[in-house]
Design a protein around this motif. Structure first.
Motif: not given
Length: 282
Positions: A141, A143-144, A146-149
């Motif tokens: 897991t 963050t890219d 501001g989004k968690q991927k």
């Protein structure tokens, strides 16, 4: 890693700033002079170390690398040691934890093989024995923008590896069975415990090198001690005393390379506040 130490190069008789020329005889790091000639190296050697072998290392670490190669009488162009960037967590003046960049010099499996061979008693080794295969999924897991991927990695690996190394003792070829090294205990991890790219792509090759290192240390303890290799240190900890502080190259000593207890789980690493952020055995 960018050089944070104040560095320059001196070519006899004048000083040269920036990249050293082939005629460089002295390297200056934090106003301290290090003679390449006294170490048996040339300006061309320095350029190769700086531009080809370790382009991302600091000059402080490069100097310590050459000093260590000189002390061990090893060819630096064969890359017997690796300069590894670490992130050291320390409390700042405000009481908050912050990361401080540092570097550590670690031997590769080739250095252990060379040292064993130089004794004149190394008599080869058996093919590696591997345990049963196991396939496991690891979830990463991050963050890219501001989004968690989330990325799922499926890895098929041997559960363990063991190697027998031979040493000539009184004319007899004596076997030394190395430790059984378990993949789950040895693999190098990224944040979150996910195997890093090297261990995902080469699960057999990486584990075999770790098993061979352990067997060589058992066969030649007086020569190799308990120092780990760069492959064994993937995602592991290291003692602060063996790190090269980027800001203070004089703090590192060429003779210091991990006196690590093999009584610690599997590979013998001490507990420490230093953790590896990136390691490469390429």
């Amino acid at each position: 890693m960018a050089d944070t130490a104040k560095t320059s190069a001196v070519a006899a008789p004048a000083a040269v700033a920036g990249n050293p020329s082939p005629s460089t005889e002295v390297v200056v790091v934090n106003d301290k002079k290090f003679s390449l000639t006294e170490l048996g190296f040339t300006g061309n050697d320095w350029l190769t170390i700086k531009n080809t072998l370790f382009p991302d290392a600091s000059d402080a670490a490069r100097v310590e690398y050459l000093r260590l190669c000189h002390a061990r009488k090893l060819d630096p162009m064969k890359k017997p040691f690796h300069i590894v960037p670490f992130s050291k967590r320390e409390k700042g003046a405000d009481g908050k934890w912050e990361s401080k960049k540092t570097e550590i010099i670690i031997p590769g499996i080739g250095e252990l093989r060379t040292t064993a061979s130089r004794t004149g008693q190394y008599a080869g080794c058996d093919s590696a024995e591997f345990g049963p295969e196991k396939t496991e999924k690891f979830v990463q897991t991050f963050t890219d923008n501001g989004k968690q991927k989330t990325i799922e990695h499926s890895v098929t690996y041997p559960e363990w590896c063991q190697i027998v190394v031979y040493r000539l003792i009184d004319g007899q070829r004596v076997p030394f069975q190395g430790p059984k090294v378990w993949w789950k205990e040895a693999y190098g991890a990224t944040q979150g415990g996910v195997p890093n790219e090297m261990w995902r792509d080469r699960p057999y090759g990486q584990l075999e090198k770790c098993a061979e290192a352990g067997a060589l240390r058992r066969a030649f303890p007086e020569e190799l001690g308990s120092e780990p290799t760069v492959d064994e240190m993937y995602g592991r900890d290291a003692r602060p005393s063996h790190a090269v502080e980027v800001e203070d190259p004089a703090a590192a000593r060429a003779a210091e390379i991990a006196a690590i207890s093999e009584d610690f789980p599997a590979l013998g690493y001490p507990t420490s506040a230093i953790s590896a952020t990136d390691l490469s055995s390429k």
